[in-house]
Enzyme design. Structure first.
Site, short mmCIF file in Angstrom:
data_model
loop_
_atom_site.label_atom_id
_atom_site.label_comp_id
_atom_site.label_asym_id
_atom_site.label_seq_id
_atom_site.Cartn_x
_atom_site.Cartn_y
_atom_site.Cartn_z
N CYS A 208 -1.41 -11.13 16.48
CA CYS A 208 -1.00 -9.71 16.49
C CYS A 208 -0.21 -9.40 17.77
CB CYS A 208 -2.21 -8.79 16.43
SG CYS A 208 -3.08 -8.89 14.86
N CYS B 98 1.37 -11.40 4.79
CA CYS B 98 0.37 -11.80 5.79
C CYS B 98 -0.49 -10.63 6.24
CB CYS B 98 1.05 -12.43 6.99
SG CYS B 98 1.79 -14.00 6.58
#
Ligand SMILES: Cc1ncc(COP(=O)(O)O)c(C=O)c1O
Ligand SMILES: Cc1ncc(COP(=O)(O)O)c(C=O)c1O
Lengths: 145, 392, 392, 145
Positions: A103, A33
């Protein structure tokens, strides 16, 4: 794209590095990812985080959230660190673009993973801490047109 | 460096001052609709005709085979969807490749939802389409082969002539997305047996929002955008005269300077590639070594991630991209890099530098120094690099 | 008159100098692709955002409901074809009118060839859509009503609010082609219950090759042009930043000057209409007397043919059109004039004058004089007029 | 759109008007299609066209072709006039746009119709002249996309 705070933490990331013989180390995310975060904690006998370091493979937001997360937990107790959410990280950075919210989740998970490792190493249980997933697969699809 | 070093010419290019100059009168003075009866506007028709001729000439085509569109994406949509529609009696099968631009891939996926079948042919590790696979994919129902002329990410130039011949021998139409190649590489639609070709103005220092589709005479394709009778009733919408004029000028300049430009770009590109490969460890060049666009360099740096690299380069006044511009905001690694066999984490660490003849050798040297520094810095922060070093 | 008197503003308009000014930096300096990571280009994103906001504000819409396209024609194609596709589960019936622009009509005809049913509602002698007919046309399978806001030939403004209410009551989506109305008439998408709205830059002194489609939040419409992820993944193709910026500026100016402009145009238009009707025999005004665009006058002069009239006006430095610009090269009389009940030979003698606030009253007076002279001259050459006079 | 010759004949059409008691009058075309041409011929006993006039309802090309056709037959014999084709009219005008070619056909037909009328009135037969259609319905469709 990014706020000034994000850019500041990207350009001058705080607490980059490793801690030898850390009290706890957590690594989350996966290379597939495009994001991997690793957090090292140095926790003293009073359960205070004396030092924290990180290494991150990832985008600008990944680096900045790692940096900010380490700042937010440094000097805190384990319980206080556990209470640092991804929202807190985002707010401290004056926000993130929607596609980059994951994130901040990763940063939260990385802290938890390091705390889990610390708990395991010391044979203790930290209230409210669950075994972290190795990967936060929150790969939500954008709406396709 | 004070000056911005723009190394993202595959994403878009600055409009050349001569092109702006050529367009300017058509905004405020010669603004009339070319289909009008009155002379002042009817004159614009000849400006459009001149641009069409310049473009046709650059391709070895007839002016009547050039249809202006709003850009490369529309041209790709038109070519593929309307070939599918016009030739659906003959069959429902289309062959394309795994490394096409999304304008082709998503159009094909759309058709798959509407009863068409699409084969996505693989490419080799250099990004060259596998011709044997392509040949094997041909069925009696195959109506179209669509293979891009040159790839926008890794710069690989496809064996278009061979593909054109395969298509011709099998009585299949051949479309090529030449958005990256037109104006950069010599193209002759007859020599290459191209039936349909897409191009876009803003990739060759022309304006944005203008492109064309070359449609070989005799093809049954109809309109994709329906409405007024513009473009010989095949593409409706008030003619974008300033943009057409600007596109014509840009093509004129691109053709006139092509040889010299390629020579200069090749020198810069080869210097850049050889030095990066020699001076940075754990790096690979993506795309074909020789059969690649003269302005394209694409690297994968192990253990680091592209966006971070781009931001750090930007801090040094270097504009570049990671994968294609369209997807650089996204988290998925480029489908092109995956198609040439890169593992995800390596694909994530890719950097595309696309030059122009505006760049100097000094700037290239500066870029090489900065890339080295930044890659080093990012690796020092990378848990993947840490693991790798510890495993040694 | 030395100065060209441009009375074809419904066909296209000159780009305002302020608009060119606003666009210029985006050709050569701020040329970057707004989806890029580097700051210099990413800044363009905010220029696009600002234009989107200006436009949304002008319509009472949300910025996220505005999607930039290459013009009115593409917007019409998108709105109608993708509504048809997205709601085909619900039904296959579309209602529109006989006087739509070809961008709507030919799109509907295309859909008819693909299994959809279309009702083309009649208009009355003033060009106003017959609401009772429209209501009666509604079926359980009706998925879309598409009625233009104002007609491009005869200027009639439709009862959009009533139509919006009818659509809403019946749970049918409502599209309006507002290419002629946007920037000229106040529009509020919520007040009028508009779900989809098409507009084009070059009709309001903005650039050509740019338009937008308003898509109400929540509608299931997908892309018409497939490819990159631009425009929130709904309209692919590198953003035409200069044109978007110019369009934004044009809208800003159009909104700011609307009241004053309309007032001036109305005065000129009404003077023109009343004098032509009073001073030229055998003439009629086409379109609604009151419910018409402030800049539109459309006449039919018996016994003469439009193109000859246009050329003679051009010889006197007057730019006008006969029917719509798209069809003025063709032999068929305008479908709009036939729809309001004109016999063919009278439809052939039509003249459309579309003003701007740049026109002076002196110029209008000159135009009236010239029209009288030219009509007289053409009649003296006309066998139809000869027969008519001999029959008296 | 038009050649200079066409524009010249449109701006200054030759031979506009009527001839009273003309030897022959022909009207072709129809108002529906937007073109009507009427040609008056004054033919003397030697079958020479002494005078010719026209009236036209139609586009620029219709006016110009009428004007040119009258010029081409003026002073000619009936047989010579019959030989004036639409091609000759077009050539004399340095060409016409493709969509306007039918105007030249109309002009040829109008001459023929006037000659036919002359022949009928005088009970003569002109070799090679067929009864003209009232309408030249050569309304060819443009290719539709
Ligand atoms: C290979 C290729 N095809 C199509 C396109 C789309 O062109 P445009 O953005 O002009 O629509 C691009 C560029 O974005 C491209 O590189
Ligand atoms: C009512 C109407 N709809 C659609 C269009 C098409 O707009 P464009 O030429 O910008 O594609 C026009 C103008 O040509 C128009 O007047």
């Amino acid at each position: 794209m990014y706020t000034e705070k994000v850019m500041d933490h990207f350009k001058n990331p705080r607490n980059v590095g490793e801690i030898e013989n850390a009290s706890g180390v957590g690594t989350v995310g996966n290379a597939k990812c495009g994001d991997i975060m690793r957090i090292y904690l140095d926790i003293d006998e009073n359960e205070i985080i004396q030092d924290v370091k990180f290494k991150t493979f990832g985008c600008g937001a990944a680096v900045a959230t790692s940096s900010m997360a380490t700042e937010l937990v440094k000097g805190k107790t384990v319980q206080e660190a556990l209470a640092v959410t991804n929202k807190a990280v985002m707010e401290a950075l004056d926000g993130l673009p929607p596609v980059k919210v994951h994130c901040s989740l990763l940063a939260e998970e990385a802290i938890h993973a390091a705390l889990w490792d610390y708990a395991e190493k010391n044979g203790i249980k930290i209230d409210g801490l669950e075994k972290p997933k190795n990967d936060i697969s929150e790969h939500e699809e954008e709406e396709e047109y | 460096m004070d000056r911005k070093i723009y190394l993202d010419n595959a994403a878009t290019t600055p409009v050349k001052p001569e092109v702006v100059e050529a367009m300017l009168p058509y905004f405020t003075e010669r603004f009339g609709n070319p289909s009008s009866v009155y002379e002042f506007a009817a004159q614009n028709k000849s400006a459009v005709t001149a641009a069409r001729e310049t473009i046709a000439h650059a391709l070895g085509a007839e002016p009547a085979e050039i249809y202006f569109t709003a850009g490369g994406t529309e041209s790709d949509n038109w070519a593929i969807k309307e070939t599918a529609e016009a030739y659906s009696q003959k069959g429902n099968h289309i062959i394309t490749t795994k490394i096409e631009h999304h304008a082709v891939l998503h159009t094909c996926e759309y058709l798959e939802k509407h009863g068409y079948e699409v084969t996505y042919v693989n490419v080799d590790e250099n990004g060259v389409v596998k011709l044997d696979e392509l040949k094997k994919a041909i069925r009696p129902t195959t109506i179209l082969i669509s293979v891009m002329f040159a790839n926008n990410e890794i710069g690989t130039i496809q064996p278009i002539k061979e593909i054109g011949e395969i298509a011709k021998e099998n009585g299949i139409l051949f479309h090529t997305d030449a958005v990256q190649a037109f104006g950069h590489v010599k193209i002759d639609v007859n020599e290459y047996h191209i039936d349909l070709l897409s191009a876009s103005g803003h990739k060759i220092n022309g304006p944005k929002g203008i492109g064309f589709l070359y449609i070989r005479k005799g093809l049954k394709l109809r309109s994709y955008i329906h409405g007024g009778a513009q473009e010989r009733s095949r593409r409706a919408g008030t003619e974008n005269v300033p943009a057409i004029v600007g596109f014509g000028k840009a093509v004129e300049l691109a053709v006139a300077t092509m040889d010299e430009r390629m020579k200069k770009e090749l020198e810069l590109r080869d210097y850049l590639i050889s030095h990066i490969l020699a001076e940075v460890p754990y790096v690979r060049l993506n795309g074909h070594q020789k059969e690649r666009l003269s302005n394209n360099a694409n690297f994968s740096f192990q253990f680091i991630e592209g966006e971070s690299l781009l931001i750090m380069l930007d801090m040094e006044n270097i504009c570049a991209s990671s994968g294609s511009a369209c997807t650089s905001g996204s988290l998925d690694p480029s489908h092109v890099l995956l198609a040439i066999g890169l593992p995800h984490e390596i694909a994530h660490g890719s950097l595309r530098l696309t030059l122009s003849d505006d760049i100097t050798m000094d700037e290239i040297k500066y870029v090489i120094v900065k890339i080295k520094e930044i890659v080093e810095k990012l690796r020092s922060m990378s848990p993947l690099y840490e693991d790798f070093i510890k495993r040694q």
